[in-house]
Motif scaffolding. Structure first.
Motif, PDB file in Angstrom:
ATOM      1  N   PHE A  69       0.846  -1.183   0.000  1.00 36.74           N
ATOM      2  CA  PHE A  69       0.000   0.000   0.000  1.00 36.74           C
ATOM      3  C   PHE A  69       0.888   1.242   0.000  1.00 36.74           C
ATOM      4  O   PHE A  69       1.733   1.398   0.875  1.00 36.74           O
ATOM      5  N   ILE A  70       0.630   2.107  -0.969  1.00 41.65           N
ATOM      6  CA  ILE A  70       1.431   3.320  -1.113  1.00 41.65           C
ATOM      7  C   ILE A  70       0.666   4.505  -0.554  1.00 41.65           C
ATOM      8  O   ILE A  70      -0.561   4.570  -0.663  1.00 41.65           O
ATOM      9  N   SER A  71       1.392   5.434   0.048  1.00 43.72           N
ATOM     10  CA  SER A  71       0.779   6.644   0.564  1.00 43.72           C
ATOM     11  C   SER A  71       1.797   7.770   0.492  1.00 43.72           C
ATOM     12  O   SER A  71       2.978   7.535   0.210  1.00 43.72           O
ATOM     13  N   ARG A  72       1.326   8.985   0.731  1.00 44.83           N
ATOM     14  CA  ARG A  72       2.222  10.139   0.702  1.00 44.83           C
ATOM     15  C   ARG A  72       1.720  11.203   1.646  1.00 44.83           C
ATOM     16  O   ARG A  72       0.524  11.266   1.957  1.00 44.83           O
ATOM     17  N   ASP A  73       2.648  12.042   2.058  1.00 50.49           N
ATOM     18  CA  ASP A  73       2.318  13.202   2.891  1.00 50.49           C
ATOM     19  C   ASP A  73       3.084  14.370   2.282  1.00 50.49           C
ATOM     20  O   ASP A  73       4.289  14.523   2.522  1.00 50.49           O
ATOM     21  N   ASN A  74       2.395  15.173   1.496  1.00 48.05           N
ATOM     22  CA  ASN A  74       3.093  16.265   0.800  1.00 48.05           C
ATOM     23  C   ASN A  74       3.633  17.306   1.761  1.00 48.05           C
ATOM     24  O   ASN A  74       4.678  17.914   1.503  1.00 48.05           O
ATOM     25  N   ALA A  75       2.938  17.520   2.855  1.00 48.34           N
ATOM     26  CA  ALA A  75       3.404  18.512   3.836  1.00 48.34           C
ATOM     27  C   ALA A  75       4.741  18.083   4.443  1.00 48.34           C
ATOM     28  O   ALA A  75       5.620  18.915   4.694  1.00 48.34           O
ATOM     29  N   LYS A  76       4.902  16.783   4.657  1.00 47.70           N
ATOM     30  CA  LYS A  76       6.149  16.268   5.206  1.00 47.70           C
ATOM     31  C   LYS A  76       7.146  15.878   4.120  1.00 47.70           C
ATOM     32  O   LYS A  76       8.271  15.492   4.417  1.00 47.70           O
ATOM     33  N   ARG A  77       6.689  15.942   2.863  1.00 45.93           N
ATOM     34  CA  ARG A  77       7.530  15.578   1.728  1.00 45.93           C
ATOM     35  C   ARG A  77       8.039  14.146   1.851  1.00 45.93           C
ATOM     36  O   ARG A  77       9.222  13.848   1.672  1.00 45.93           O
ATOM     37  N   THR A  78       7.106  13.264   2.152  1.00 45.01           N
ATOM     38  CA  THR A  78       7.460  11.851   2.272  1.00 45.01           C
ATOM     39  C   THR A  78       6.454  10.981   1.530  1.00 45.01           C
ATOM     40  O   THR A  78       5.304  11.371   1.314  1.00 45.01           O
ATOM     41  N   ALA A  79       6.922   9.809   1.160  1.00 48.81           N
ATOM     42  CA  ALA A  79       6.057   8.777   0.598  1.00 48.81           C
ATOM     43  C   ALA A  79       6.433   7.466   1.267  1.00 48.81           C
ATOM     44  O   ALA A  79       7.586   7.269   1.652  1.00 48.81           O
ATOM     45  N   THR A  80       5.455   6.603   1.435  1.00 49.65           N
ATOM     46  CA  THR A  80       5.721   5.336   2.098  1.00 49.65           C
ATOM     47  C   THR A  80       5.160   4.177   1.282  1.00 49.65           C
ATOM     48  O   THR A  80       4.222   4.348   0.500  1.00 49.65           O
ATOM     49  N   LEU A  81       5.750   3.036   1.483  1.00 49.70           N
ATOM     50  CA  LEU A  81       5.252   1.801   0.889  1.00 49.70           C
ATOM     51  C   LEU A  81       5.136   0.789   2.017  1.00 49.70           C
ATOM     52  O   LEU A  81       6.155   0.307   2.520  1.00 49.70           O
ATOM     53  N   GLN A  82       3.918   0.500   2.413  1.00 49.08           N
ATOM     54  CA  GLN A  82       3.672  -0.503   3.427  1.00 49.08           C
ATOM     55  C   GLN A  82       3.585  -1.854   2.740  1.00 49.08           C
ATOM     56  O   GLN A  82       2.735  -2.057   1.877  1.00 49.08           O
ATOM     57  N   MET A  83       4.467  -2.756   3.132  1.00 50.48           N
ATOM     58  CA  MET A  83       4.537  -4.065   2.485  1.00 50.48           C
ATOM     59  C   MET A  83       4.154  -5.140   3.494  1.00 50.48           C
ATOM     60  O   MET A  83       4.830  -5.296   4.517  1.00 50.48           O
ATOM     61  N   ASN A  84       3.090  -5.860   3.218  1.00 50.36           N
ATOM     62  CA  ASN A  84       2.596  -6.904   4.103  1.00 50.36           C
ATOM     63  C   ASN A  84       2.663  -8.253   3.400  1.00 50.36           C
ATOM     64  O   ASN A  84       2.783  -8.326   2.171  1.00 50.36           O
ATOM     65  N   SER A  85       2.568  -9.293   4.179  1.00 52.54           N
ATOM     66  CA  SER A  85       2.563 -10.668   3.635  1.00 52.54           C
ATOM     67  C   SER A  85       3.695 -10.864   2.628  1.00 52.54           C
ATOM     68  O   SER A  85       3.494 -11.354   1.517  1.00 52.54           O
ATOM     69  N   LEU A  86       4.870 -10.480   3.042  1.00 48.85           N
ATOM     70  CA  LEU A  86       6.018 -10.514   2.134  1.00 48.85           C
ATOM     71  C   LEU A  86       6.379 -11.939   1.747  1.00 48.85           C
ATOM     72  O   LEU A  86       6.244 -12.878   2.547  1.00 48.85           O
ATOM     73  N   LYS A  87       6.835 -12.063   0.507  1.00 47.99           N
ATOM     74  CA  LYS A  87       7.217 -13.349  -0.057  1.00 47.99           C
ATOM     75  C   LYS A  87       8.694 -13.305  -0.479  1.00 47.99           C
ATOM     76  O   LYS A  87       9.218 -12.214  -0.750  1.00 47.99           O
ATOM     77  N   PRO A  88       9.336 -14.448  -0.571  1.00 48.92           N
ATOM     78  CA  PRO A  88      10.741 -14.442  -1.017  1.00 48.92           C
ATOM     79  C   PRO A  88      10.933 -13.753  -2.363  1.00 48.92           C
ATOM     80  O   PRO A  88      11.962 -13.107  -2.596  1.00 48.92           O
ATOM     81  N   GLU A  89       9.938 -13.852  -3.229  1.00 41.79           N
ATOM     82  CA  GLU A  89      10.054 -13.207  -4.547  1.00 41.79           C
ATOM     83  C   GLU A  89       9.958 -11.691  -4.490  1.00 41.79           C
ATOM     84  O   GLU A  89      10.142 -11.019  -5.498  1.00 41.79           O
TER      85      GLU A  89
END
Length: 120
Positions: A69-89
């Motif tokens: 899940f991708i998100s951003r906060d323009n006021a903080k000038r950041t973007a995040t990628l929340q990665m769940n259920s990670l797989k070896p691939e």
């Protein structure tokens, strides 16, 4: 000139989660599409997820849909990628990208990448 710095990578077991962050400096992010890309050893760089400047629209590759899940906060000038259920691939170097259009020319900026390793 926009600079991007990723953080949050590391080693995680299959099924685990990681949250990647992309911090921008040198310019505001409001007018940029932000994307996360990844490159595994011996493979081409591929797009993972992206988000529009207003955060109204997001897109994810089929391989990560429902898990990342991708998100951003323009006021903080950041973007995040929340990665769940990670797989070896999912193991790869993950890069943050910012792009805007000047006239008809896309202007791209890349971070240096952060390593994500999914392994037991």
């Amino acid at each position: 000139q926009l600079q991007l710095v990723e953080s949050g990578g590391g080693l995680v077991q299959p099924g685990g989660s990681l949250k990647l962050s992309c911090a921008a400096s040198g310019s505001t992010l409001d007018y940029y599409y932000i994307g996360w890309f990844r490159q595994a050893p011996g493979k081409e760089r591929e797009g993972v997820s992206c988000i529009s400047g207003s955060a109204r629209n997001t897109y994810s590759a089929d391989s990560v849909k429902g898990r990342f899940f991708i998100s951003r906060d323009n006021a903080k000038r950041t973007a995040t990628l929340q990665m769940n259920s990670l797989k070896p691939e999912d193991t790869a170097i993950y890069y943050c990208n910012a792009v805007r259009i000047e006239g008809v020319t896309p202007v791209n900026y890349w971070g240096q990448g952060t390593q994500v390793t999914v392994s037991s």
